[in-house]
Scaffold this motif. Structure first.
Motif, PDB file in Angstrom:
ATOM      1  N   GLN A   1       0.863  -1.181   0.045  1.00 29.75           N
ATOM      2  CA  GLN A   1       0.075  -0.023   0.186  1.00 29.75           C
ATOM      3  C   GLN A   1       0.779   1.229   0.111  1.00 29.75           C
ATOM      4  O   GLN A   1       2.055   1.309   0.617  1.00 29.75           O
ATOM      5  CB  GLN A   1      -0.816  -0.226   1.490  1.00 29.75           C
ATOM      6  CG  GLN A   1      -1.921   1.235   1.254  1.00 29.75           C
ATOM      7  CD  GLN A   1      -2.716   1.244   2.551  1.00 29.75           C
ATOM      8  OE1 GLN A   1      -2.166   0.717   3.727  1.00 29.75           O
ATOM      9  NE2 GLN A   1      -3.796   1.848   2.780  1.00 29.75           N
ATOM     10  N   ARG A   2       0.415   2.237  -0.791  1.00 29.89           N
ATOM     11  CA  ARG A   2       1.163   3.511  -0.676  1.00 29.89           C
ATOM     12  C   ARG A   2       0.244   4.472  -0.143  1.00 29.89           C
ATOM     13  O   ARG A   2      -0.790   4.782  -0.403  1.00 29.89           O
ATOM     14  CB  ARG A   2       1.446   3.943  -2.329  1.00 29.89           C
ATOM     15  CG  ARG A   2       2.652   3.000  -2.833  1.00 29.89           C
ATOM     16  CD  ARG A   2       3.035   3.318  -4.393  1.00 29.89           C
ATOM     17  NE  ARG A   2       1.900   3.343  -5.215  1.00 29.89           N
ATOM     18  CZ  ARG A   2       1.531   4.564  -5.686  1.00 29.89           C
ATOM     19  NH1 ARG A   2       2.156   5.628  -5.505  1.00 29.89           N
ATOM     20  NH2 ARG A   2       0.374   4.711  -6.625  1.00 29.89           N
ATOM     21  N   LEU A   3       1.005   5.336   0.586  1.00 32.63           N
ATOM     22  CA  LEU A   3       0.289   6.576   1.445  1.00 32.63           C
ATOM     23  C   LEU A   3       0.965   7.809   1.218  1.00 32.63           C
ATOM     24  O   LEU A   3       2.088   7.646   1.152  1.00 32.63           O
ATOM     25  CB  LEU A   3       0.233   5.988   2.722  1.00 32.63           C
ATOM     26  CG  LEU A   3      -0.685   4.721   3.024  1.00 32.63           C
ATOM     27  CD1 LEU A   3      -0.246   4.471   4.522  1.00 32.63           C
ATOM     28  CD2 LEU A   3      -2.085   5.249   3.494  1.00 32.63           C
TER      29      LEU A   3
ATOM     30  N   ARG B   1       1.743  -3.931   4.987  1.00 32.61           N
ATOM     31  CA  ARG B   1       0.166  -4.098   5.269  1.00 32.61           C
ATOM     32  C   ARG B   1      -0.617  -3.282   5.165  1.00 32.61           C
ATOM     33  O   ARG B   1      -0.175  -1.857   5.266  1.00 32.61           O
ATOM     34  CB  ARG B   1       0.103  -5.164   6.530  1.00 32.61           C
ATOM     35  CG  ARG B   1       0.339  -4.372   7.627  1.00 32.61           C
ATOM     36  CD  ARG B   1       0.052  -5.252   8.877  1.00 32.61           C
ATOM     37  NE  ARG B   1       0.186  -4.545  10.178  1.00 32.61           N
ATOM     38  CZ  ARG B   1       1.415  -4.376  10.807  1.00 32.61           C
ATOM     39  NH1 ARG B   1       2.332  -5.121  10.503  1.00 32.61           N
ATOM     40  NH2 ARG B   1       1.148  -3.633  12.031  1.00 32.61           N
ATOM     41  N   ALA B   2      -2.046  -3.500   5.048  1.00 27.77           N
ATOM     42  CA  ALA B   2      -2.935  -2.301   4.845  1.00 27.77           C
ATOM     43  C   ALA B   2      -3.042  -1.455   6.118  1.00 27.77           C
ATOM     44  O   ALA B   2      -2.976  -2.161   7.129  1.00 27.77           O
ATOM     45  CB  ALA B   2      -4.265  -2.806   4.284  1.00 27.77           C
ATOM     46  N   CYS B   3      -3.142  -0.328   5.910  1.00 25.61           N
ATOM     47  CA  CYS B   3      -3.153   0.702   7.191  1.00 25.61           C
ATOM     48  C   CYS B   3      -4.174   1.791   7.003  1.00 25.61           C
ATOM     49  O   CYS B   3      -4.299   2.297   5.944  1.00 25.61           O
ATOM     50  CB  CYS B   3      -1.852   1.467   7.358  1.00 25.61           C
ATOM     51  SG  CYS B   3      -0.289   0.486   7.839  1.00 25.61           S
TER      52      CYS B   3
ATOM     53  N   ASP C   1      -4.619   7.679   1.070  1.00 28.83           N
ATOM     54  CA  ASP C   1      -4.044   6.322   0.269  1.00 28.83           C
ATOM     55  C   ASP C   1      -4.058   6.551  -1.124  1.00 28.83           C
ATOM     56  O   ASP C   1      -4.975   7.556  -1.967  1.00 28.83           O
ATOM     57  CB  ASP C   1      -5.328   5.432   0.237  1.00 28.83           C
ATOM     58  CG  ASP C   1      -5.070   3.987  -0.048  1.00 28.83           C
ATOM     59  OD1 ASP C   1      -3.549   3.943  -0.434  1.00 28.83           O
ATOM     60  OD2 ASP C   1      -5.629   3.002   0.101  1.00 28.83           O
TER      61      ASP C   1
ATOM     62  N   GLU D   1      -4.388   4.455  -7.213  1.00 28.42           N
ATOM     63  CA  GLU D   1      -3.723   3.811  -8.471  1.00 28.42           C
ATOM     64  C   GLU D   1      -4.076   4.181  -9.980  1.00 28.42           C
ATOM     65  O   GLU D   1      -3.188   4.446 -10.831  1.00 28.42           O
ATOM     66  CB  GLU D   1      -4.038   2.279  -8.557  1.00 28.42           C
ATOM     67  CG  GLU D   1      -3.637   1.514  -7.234  1.00 28.42           C
ATOM     68  CD  GLU D   1      -2.070   1.536  -7.069  1.00 28.42           C
ATOM     69  OE1 GLU D   1      -1.265   1.493  -8.138  1.00 28.42           O
ATOM     70  OE2 GLU D   1      -1.653   1.428  -5.777  1.00 28.42           O
TER      71      GLU D   1
END
Length: 250
Positions: free
Chosen positions: A2-4, A72-74, A98, A101
């Motif tokens: 995941q990219r934040l 992991r998902a946050c 988040d 994409e």
């Protein structure tokens, strides 16, 4: 992974902290907050944290950006609170989203321009206004700056999208019994496009000195108020994270 995407502020005395020291502080805060940051592969793994459009040392900012990859998902809201609590006062996490994409380009590509505010205590508003008019009327304003590769000359005028001035003429009193005088303060607001080489607020101030002899009597206090894509309607940077907030639908 995941990219934040994170927006944070650099305030107060921390404006004098170098970008390298700030990045170290952020990496330590990530560990203290127990954020599951992802690491690169290879013999020397490093945390997947990338910075975009960092403000120069000595400048405060309300619009610094970074992107962090997690394993992991946050929840962005929980990550914002945990990271902010782990940072020293003056480094404040303002927003976490988040990464969409389907969003257009990477984060750095969206940062087309910055809105800067320079407060010039003791400067004369009339002189500042005349200098701004001369600067904007000039076809080019060559300035020089010492870089890592030596002295470099470039045009400070080309990157300036807009430059305005406001302030109070003369002195006034603070209303106390002693009637202590308060110096006038000129406020310059400038929208500067991100070009190569980068034009900074101190380059614009140097340009004002060169074209009009305008020199503030005290060091300027500079703050970046915003950075993002240049909005054709307002003439100022828009929010670069708006596309991520709507999931890439814009």
């Amino acid at each position: 992974m995941q990219r934040l995407r994170v927006r944070y502020a650099k305030r107060g005395r921390l404006r004098f902290t170098s970008h390298r020291d700030i990045s170290r502080a952020l990496e330590r805060a990530v560990r203290r907050a127990d954020i599951p940051v992802a690491y690169s592969a290879g013999f020397s793994p490093h945390p997947k944290i990338s910075y975009a459009g960092a403000a120069p040392t000595g400048v405060a900012s309300e619009a610094e950006y970074l992107e962090i990859g997690v394993s992991r998902a946050c929840d962005p809201r929980r990550l914002r609170a945990d990271l902010d609590a782990s940072l020293p006062p003056g480094l404040d996490v303002l927003d976490v989203v988040d990464a969409a994409e389907a969003g257009p380009g990477n984060l750095a590509d969206r940062l087309e321009a910055s809105l800067w505010e320079a407060r010039l205590t003791g400067a004369d508003p009339a002189e500042a206004g005349a200098a701004v008019r001369e600067f904007l009327a000039a076809p080019s304003v060559p300035v020089e700056r010492l870089t890592k590769k030596g002295m470099r000359a470039f045009d400070a005028r080309q990157a300036v999208h807009s430059l305005t001035v406001a302030g109070e003429a003369g002195q006034r009193t603070d209303g106390t019994a002693g009637q202590k005088p308060i110096q006038s303060c000129v406020i310059l607001r400038m929208v500067v496009r991100h070009e190569t080489p980068a034009v900074r607020p101190d380059d614009v101030l140097m340009g004002l000195r060169l074209v009009a002899g305008f020199a503030p009597p005290s060091p300027p206090s500079v703050t970046r108020l915003a950075q993002g894509p240049l909005d054709a309607m307002t003439g100022e940077p828009a929010d670069p994270l708006v596309t991520d907030r709507v999931g890439g639908d814009l």
